[in-house]
Design a protein around this motif. Structure first.
Motif, short mmCIF file in Angstrom:
data_model
loop_
_atom_site.label_atom_id
_atom_site.label_comp_id
_atom_site.label_asym_id
_atom_site.label_seq_id
_atom_site.Cartn_x
_atom_site.Cartn_y
_atom_site.Cartn_z
N GLY A 55 22.08 -79.95 -57.11
CA GLY A 55 22.58 -79.14 -58.27
C GLY A 55 22.05 -77.70 -58.21
N LYS A 56 21.15 -77.29 -57.26
CA LYS A 56 20.59 -75.88 -57.01
C LYS A 56 21.26 -75.37 -55.93
CE LYS A 56 16.15 -73.49 -56.62
NZ LYS A 56 14.67 -73.82 -56.15
N LEU A 57 21.70 -74.02 -56.19
CA LEU A 57 22.21 -73.11 -55.05
C LEU A 57 21.40 -72.66 -53.98
CD1 LEU A 57 24.80 -71.83 -54.07
CD2 LEU A 57 24.35 -69.85 -55.80
N ILE A 58 21.35 -72.93 -52.82
CA ILE A 58 20.44 -72.49 -51.94
C ILE A 58 21.21 -71.37 -51.06
CG2 ILE A 58 19.05 -73.30 -49.99
CD1 ILE A 58 18.14 -74.43 -52.58
N ASN A 78 29.08 -78.79 -50.59
CA ASN A 78 29.41 -78.67 -51.92
C ASN A 78 29.86 -77.15 -52.22
OD1 ASN A 78 29.16 -81.53 -53.15
ND2 ASN A 78 27.00 -81.02 -52.99
N ILE A 79 30.05 -76.41 -51.04
CA ILE A 79 30.74 -74.85 -51.24
C ILE A 79 31.90 -74.98 -50.48
CG2 ILE A 79 30.35 -72.75 -50.63
CD1 ILE A 79 28.63 -73.46 -52.69
N THR A 80 33.19 -74.49 -51.11
CA THR A 80 34.42 -74.26 -50.56
C THR A 80 34.52 -72.82 -49.92
OG1 THR A 80 35.49 -75.87 -52.08
CG2 THR A 80 36.83 -74.52 -50.94
N LYS A 81 35.17 -72.66 -48.61
CA LYS A 81 35.26 -71.36 -48.12
C LYS A 81 36.85 -71.38 -47.86
CE LYS A 81 30.84 -71.27 -45.77
NZ LYS A 81 30.16 -70.63 -46.77
N THR A 82 37.29 -70.12 -47.83
CA THR A 82 38.88 -69.76 -47.63
C THR A 82 38.79 -69.06 -46.23
OG1 THR A 82 39.48 -69.80 -49.78
CG2 THR A 82 40.90 -68.83 -48.32
N ALA A 83 39.77 -69.45 -45.32
CA ALA A 83 39.80 -68.92 -43.82
C ALA A 83 40.35 -67.79 -44.01
CB ALA A 83 40.41 -69.99 -43.27
N LEU A 84 39.73 -66.48 -43.07
CA LEU A 84 40.10 -65.44 -42.96
C LEU A 84 41.03 -65.52 -41.69
CD1 LEU A 84 36.86 -63.46 -43.38
CD2 LEU A 84 38.58 -63.56 -45.08
N PRO A 85 42.03 -64.37 -41.65
CA PRO A 85 43.08 -64.54 -40.38
C PRO A 85 42.33 -64.30 -38.96
CG PRO A 85 43.28 -62.69 -41.71
CD PRO A 85 42.39 -63.29 -42.55
#
Length: 203
Positions: A55-58, A78-85
């Motif tokens: 529950g803690k952001l590292i 538990n972190i979602t990333k969106t791909a760059l071109p």
């Protein structure tokens, strides 16, 4: 523990069982490897990695970037990333790796380790966004670092040194049965860039 150095036979499986890992050694000459290292260091949209643990952001010192042929969503820690071109350099490296290996990839997670104090703990890349048992190609630039595998059940370990401009491919059931890590070390003071080409299965 087995330590592999200067392996040239890319068909050799480094794992004794339950997976396939092939080390191609240096696939780029030193000048080309230096060129890509500097380009990636200067032009990739690096950002500090983040993870939610209990529950803690590292926020890590290591930096990461996520690129792909589409704006793929990729969730880990538990972190979602969106791909760059894709950049031109990433596309060129992807095509070279695909030609060498016969595999195909649609995305790449990049890691920047500033020195040997930064590493990666034991883990496997088994996120639901990834193609099950799909190949993951790891291309290394910069400082030579030790890389290790550990079997999840019997704890057998296998280690090797990843060289500047070298390629390692993990495939088959490797992620199911093995953990891998990049151990920290006080002996390395220079940066390392690692490109991990993957296949995202779009939902």
């Amino acid at each position: 523990m087995t330590l592999f150095t200067d392996i040239q036979d890319a068909s050799k499986n480094l794992l004794p069982k339950n997976g396939i890992v092939n080390y191609y050694g240096k696939i780029l000459d030193h000048q080309s490897a230096d060129f890509y290292y500097q380009k990636l260091l200067d032009e990739i949209a690096w950002e500090n990695d983040q993870a939610v643990i209990f529950g803690k952001l590292i926020v890590t010192k290591r930096k990461v970037a996520w690129y792909g042929e589409k704006p793929f969503q990729y969730t880990y820690s538990n972190i979602t990333k969106t791909a760059l071109p894709w950049t031109d350099e990433l596309l060129a490296l992807k095509e070279k790796i695909e030609k060498l290996s016969g595999e195909t990839f649609n995305s790449c997670l990049l890691n920047l380790y500033h020195n040997g104090n930064e590493g990666m703990a034991w883990h496997s890349d088994g996120e639901k966004d990834l193609k099950k048992d799909g190949a993951i190609a790891s291309l290394s630039f910069g400082a030579e670092r030790k890389f290790a595998f550990k079997h999840k059940e019997d704890k057998t370990t296998v280690s090797l040194l990843l060289e500047h401009g070298s390629l390692l491919i993990m495939k088959g059931t490797t992620q199911t049965h093995w953990l891998h890590r990049l151990p920290s070390t006080k002996l390395v003071s220079k940066p390392r860039i690692n490109l991990t080409f993957r296949t995202i299965v779009a939902s």
